[in-house]
Design a protein around this motif. Structure first.
Motif, PDB file in Angstrom:
ATOM      1  N   MET A   1       0.838  -1.180   0.000  1.00 34.92           N
ATOM      2  CA  MET A   1       0.000   0.000   0.000  1.00 34.92           C
ATOM      3  C   MET A   1       0.881   1.240   0.000  1.00 34.92           C
ATOM      4  O   MET A   1       1.871   1.300   0.710  1.00 34.92           O
ATOM      5  CB  MET A   1      -0.900  -0.015   1.233  1.00 34.92           C
ATOM      6  N   ARG A   2       0.514   2.215  -0.803  1.00 37.24           N
ATOM      7  CA  ARG A   2       1.273   3.464  -0.854  1.00 37.24           C
ATOM      8  C   ARG A   2       0.982   4.306   0.380  1.00 37.24           C
ATOM      9  O   ARG A   2      -0.113   4.281   0.923  1.00 37.24           O
ATOM     10  CB  ARG A   2       0.947   4.221  -2.132  1.00 37.24           C
ATOM     11  N   THR A   3       1.988   5.067   0.794  1.00 35.64           N
ATOM     12  CA  THR A   3       1.907   5.831   2.037  1.00 35.64           C
ATOM     13  C   THR A   3       1.977   7.331   1.767  1.00 35.64           C
ATOM     14  O   THR A   3       2.758   7.784   0.944  1.00 35.64           O
ATOM     15  CB  THR A   3       3.071   5.435   2.965  1.00 35.64           C
ATOM     16  N   VAL A   4       1.138   8.074   2.503  1.00 36.84           N
ATOM     17  CA  VAL A   4       1.174   9.532   2.481  1.00 36.84           C
ATOM     18  C   VAL A   4       1.567   9.992   3.878  1.00 36.84           C
ATOM     19  O   VAL A   4       0.879   9.692   4.856  1.00 36.84           O
ATOM     20  CB  VAL A   4      -0.202  10.132   2.108  1.00 36.84           C
ATOM     21  N   ALA A   5       2.678  10.692   3.989  1.00 36.52           N
ATOM     22  CA  ALA A   5       3.101  11.253   5.271  1.00 36.52           C
ATOM     23  C   ALA A   5       2.406  12.594   5.457  1.00 36.52           C
ATOM     24  O   ALA A   5       2.217  13.345   4.505  1.00 36.52           O
ATOM     25  CB  ALA A   5       4.611  11.433   5.297  1.00 36.52           C
ATOM     26  N   ILE A   6       2.024  12.869   6.701  1.00 36.09           N
ATOM     27  CA  ILE A   6       1.346  14.122   6.995  1.00 36.09           C
ATOM     28  C   ILE A   6       1.840  14.668   8.326  1.00 36.09           C
ATOM     29  O   ILE A   6       1.999  13.923   9.290  1.00 36.09           O
ATOM     30  CB  ILE A   6      -0.189  13.948   6.995  1.00 36.09           C
ATOM     31  N   THR A   7       2.144  15.959   8.335  1.00 36.81           N
ATOM     32  CA  THR A   7       2.624  16.582   9.563  1.00 36.81           C
ATOM     33  C   THR A   7       1.452  16.833  10.500  1.00 36.81           C
ATOM     34  O   THR A   7       0.309  16.973  10.071  1.00 36.81           O
ATOM     35  CB  THR A   7       3.332  17.911   9.279  1.00 36.81           C
ATOM     36  N   CYS A   8       1.740  16.889  11.794  1.00 38.16           N
ATOM     37  CA  CYS A   8       0.704  17.194  12.774  1.00 38.16           C
ATOM     38  C   CYS A   8       1.184  18.324  13.672  1.00 38.16           C
ATOM     39  O   CYS A   8       2.365  18.660  13.685  1.00 38.16           O
ATOM     40  CB  CYS A   8       0.364  15.968  13.594  1.00 38.16           C
ATOM     41  N   SER A   9       0.255  18.884  14.411  1.00 36.68           N
ATOM     42  CA  SER A   9       0.601  19.906  15.393  1.00 36.68           C
ATOM     43  C   SER A   9       1.101  19.207  16.649  1.00 36.68           C
ATOM     44  O   SER A   9       0.733  18.071  16.931  1.00 36.68           O
ATOM     45  CB  SER A   9      -0.622  20.756  15.716  1.00 36.68           C
ATOM     46  N   ILE A  10       1.921  19.906  17.405  1.00 29.99           N
ATOM     47  CA  ILE A  10       2.510  19.291  18.589  1.00 29.99           C
ATOM     48  C   ILE A  10       2.707  20.354  19.662  1.00 29.99           C
ATOM     49  O   ILE A  10       2.971  21.510  19.361  1.00 29.99           O
ATOM     50  CB  ILE A  10       3.848  18.598  18.227  1.00 29.99           C
ATOM     51  N   ASP A  11       2.508  19.958  20.913  1.00 32.67           N
ATOM     52  CA  ASP A  11       2.874  20.816  22.032  1.00 32.67           C
ATOM     53  C   ASP A  11       3.717  19.971  22.983  1.00 32.67           C
ATOM     54  O   ASP A  11       4.243  18.938  22.572  1.00 32.67           O
ATOM     55  CB  ASP A  11       1.657  21.459  22.697  1.00 32.67           C
ATOM     56  N   GLU A  12       3.831  20.364  24.210  1.00 32.73           N
ATOM     57  CA  GLU A  12       4.726  19.650  25.124  1.00 32.73           C
ATOM     58  C   GLU A  12       4.367  18.183  25.322  1.00 32.73           C
ATOM     59  O   GLU A  12       5.248  17.340  25.460  1.00 32.73           O
ATOM     60  CB  GLU A  12       4.761  20.359  26.472  1.00 32.73           C
ATOM     61  N   LYS A  13       3.072  17.855  25.347  1.00 35.25           N
ATOM     62  CA  LYS A  13       2.678  16.481  25.653  1.00 35.25           C
ATOM     63  C   LYS A  13       1.723  15.853  24.653  1.00 35.25           C
ATOM     64  O   LYS A  13       1.430  14.673  24.768  1.00 35.25           O
ATOM     65  CB  LYS A  13       2.037  16.428  27.041  1.00 35.25           C
ATOM     66  N   LYS A  14       1.234  16.601  23.699  1.00 33.34           N
ATOM     67  CA  LYS A  14       0.220  16.074  22.793  1.00 33.34           C
ATOM     68  C   LYS A  14       0.556  16.359  21.340  1.00 33.34           C
ATOM     69  O   LYS A  14       1.204  17.337  21.019  1.00 33.34           O
ATOM     70  CB  LYS A  14      -1.151  16.684  23.106  1.00 33.34           C
ATOM     71  N   GLN A  15       0.059  15.474  20.501  1.00 33.58           N
ATOM     72  CA  GLN A  15       0.134  15.661  19.061  1.00 33.58           C
ATOM     73  C   GLN A  15      -1.299  15.604  18.557  1.00 33.58           C
ATOM     74  O   GLN A  15      -2.092  14.814  19.058  1.00 33.58           O
ATOM     75  CB  GLN A  15       0.933  14.539  18.419  1.00 33.58           C
ATOM     76  N   TRP A  16      -1.633  16.423  17.572  1.00 37.34           N
ATOM     77  CA  TRP A  16      -2.991  16.359  17.060  1.00 37.34           C
ATOM     78  C   TRP A  16      -3.019  16.685  15.579  1.00 37.34           C
ATOM     79  O   TRP A  16      -2.144  17.335  15.041  1.00 37.34           O
ATOM     80  CB  TRP A  16      -3.955  17.236  17.856  1.00 37.34           C
ATOM     81  N   LEU A  17      -4.087  16.160  14.962  1.00 35.70           N
ATOM     82  CA  LEU A  17      -4.276  16.315  13.526  1.00 35.70           C
ATOM     83  C   LEU A  17      -5.772  16.216  13.251  1.00 35.70           C
ATOM     84  O   LEU A  17      -6.452  15.346  13.803  1.00 35.70           O
ATOM     85  CB  LEU A  17      -3.538  15.198  12.784  1.00 35.70           C
ATOM     86  N   ASN A  18      -6.274  17.080  12.408  1.00 34.72           N
ATOM     87  CA  ASN A  18      -7.679  17.020  12.041  1.00 34.72           C
ATOM     88  C   ASN A  18      -7.972  15.651  11.426  1.00 34.72           C
ATOM     89  O   ASN A  18      -7.315  15.227  10.473  1.00 34.72           O
ATOM     90  CB  ASN A  18      -8.000  18.142  11.051  1.00 34.72           C
ATOM     91  N   LYS A  24      -9.616  11.189   4.535  1.00 38.07           N
ATOM     92  CA  LYS A  24      -9.470  11.430   3.095  1.00 38.07           C
ATOM     93  C   LYS A  24      -8.345  10.574   2.510  1.00 38.07           C
ATOM     94  O   LYS A  24      -8.493   9.977   1.444  1.00 38.07           O
ATOM     95  CB  LYS A  24      -9.210  12.916   2.825  1.00 38.07           C
ATOM     96  N   ILE A  25      -7.217  10.507   3.207  1.00 42.34           N
ATOM     97  CA  ILE A  25      -6.096   9.690   2.734  1.00 42.34           C
ATOM     98  C   ILE A  25      -6.522   8.232   2.610  1.00 42.34           C
ATOM     99  O   ILE A  25      -6.248   7.570   1.606  1.00 42.34           O
ATOM    100  CB  ILE A  25      -4.876   9.846   3.669  1.00 42.34           C
ATOM    101  N   LEU A  26      -7.218   7.721   3.619  1.00 40.49           N
ATOM    102  CA  LEU A  26      -7.694   6.337   3.580  1.00 40.49           C
ATOM    103  C   LEU A  26      -8.717   6.124   2.466  1.00 40.49           C
ATOM    104  O   LEU A  26      -8.708   5.083   1.800  1.00 40.49           O
ATOM    105  CB  LEU A  26      -8.302   5.948   4.924  1.00 40.49           C
ATOM    106  N   SER A  27      -9.578   7.118   2.234  1.00 36.57           N
ATOM    107  CA  SER A  27     -10.636   6.961   1.233  1.00 36.57           C
ATOM    108  C   SER A  27     -10.099   6.843  -0.190  1.00 36.57           C
ATOM    109  O   SER A  27     -10.790   6.313  -1.060  1.00 36.57           O
ATOM    110  CB  SER A  27     -11.632   8.122   1.317  1.00 36.57           C
ATOM    111  N   ILE A  28      -8.887   7.336  -0.425  1.00 35.11           N
ATOM    112  CA  ILE A  28      -8.309   7.221  -1.769  1.00 35.11           C
ATOM    113  C   ILE A  28      -7.311   6.067  -1.862  1.00 35.11           C
ATOM    114  O   ILE A  28      -6.583   5.937  -2.836  1.00 35.11           O
ATOM    115  CB  ILE A  28      -7.665   8.546  -2.229  1.00 35.11           C
ATOM    116  N   GLY A  29      -7.304   5.217  -0.815  1.00 29.39           N
ATOM    117  CA  GLY A  29      -6.525   3.992  -0.874  1.00 29.39           C
ATOM    118  C   GLY A  29      -5.077   4.096  -0.434  1.00 29.39           C
ATOM    119  O   GLY A  29      -4.268   3.232  -0.766  1.00 29.39           O
ATOM    120  N   PHE A  30      -4.742   5.133   0.294  1.00 29.16           N
ATOM    121  CA  PHE A  30      -3.380   5.299   0.796  1.00 29.16           C
ATOM    122  C   PHE A  30      -3.337   5.043   2.299  1.00 29.16           C
ATOM    123  O   PHE A  30      -4.355   5.129   2.982  1.00 29.16           O
ATOM    124  CB  PHE A  30      -2.868   6.719   0.527  1.00 29.16           C
ATOM    125  N   MET A  31      -2.162   4.763   2.820  1.00 26.55           N
ATOM    126  CA  MET A  31      -1.941   4.586   4.242  1.00 26.55           C
ATOM    127  C   MET A  31      -1.352   5.875   4.795  1.00 26.55           C
ATOM    128  O   MET A  31      -0.305   6.325   4.326  1.00 26.55           O
ATOM    129  CB  MET A  31      -0.963   3.434   4.500  1.00 26.55           C
TER     130      MET A  31
END
Length: 70
Positions: A1-18, A24-31
């Protein structure tokens, strides 16, 4: 399976991503591969093994950086 890397936001203890990015990445067949700034030590391995990179979030990029006017 092809992979799409995506950056996320980060603070001292947490990482988050919409979640919409992941769905959307999964819906088009990517990991999705979520990457954080602390993964810079493995950046070459990441770049050599992905099909695309999405840089999420942040402010707008000034158009002068890609040859356009404000």
């Amino acid at each position: 399976m092809r992979t799409v890397a995506i950056t996320c936001s980060i603070d001292e203890k947490k990482q988050w991503l919409n979640r919409d990015y992941i769905q959307k990445i999964l819906s088009i067949g990517f990991m999705p591969l979520i990457i954080t700034p602390d993964m810079l030590s493995v950046k070459r391995e990441i770049v050599n093994n992905i099909s695309a990179l999405i840089i999420s979030g942040g402010g707008d990029i000034n158009p002068k950086f890609y040859g356009e006017h404000n």
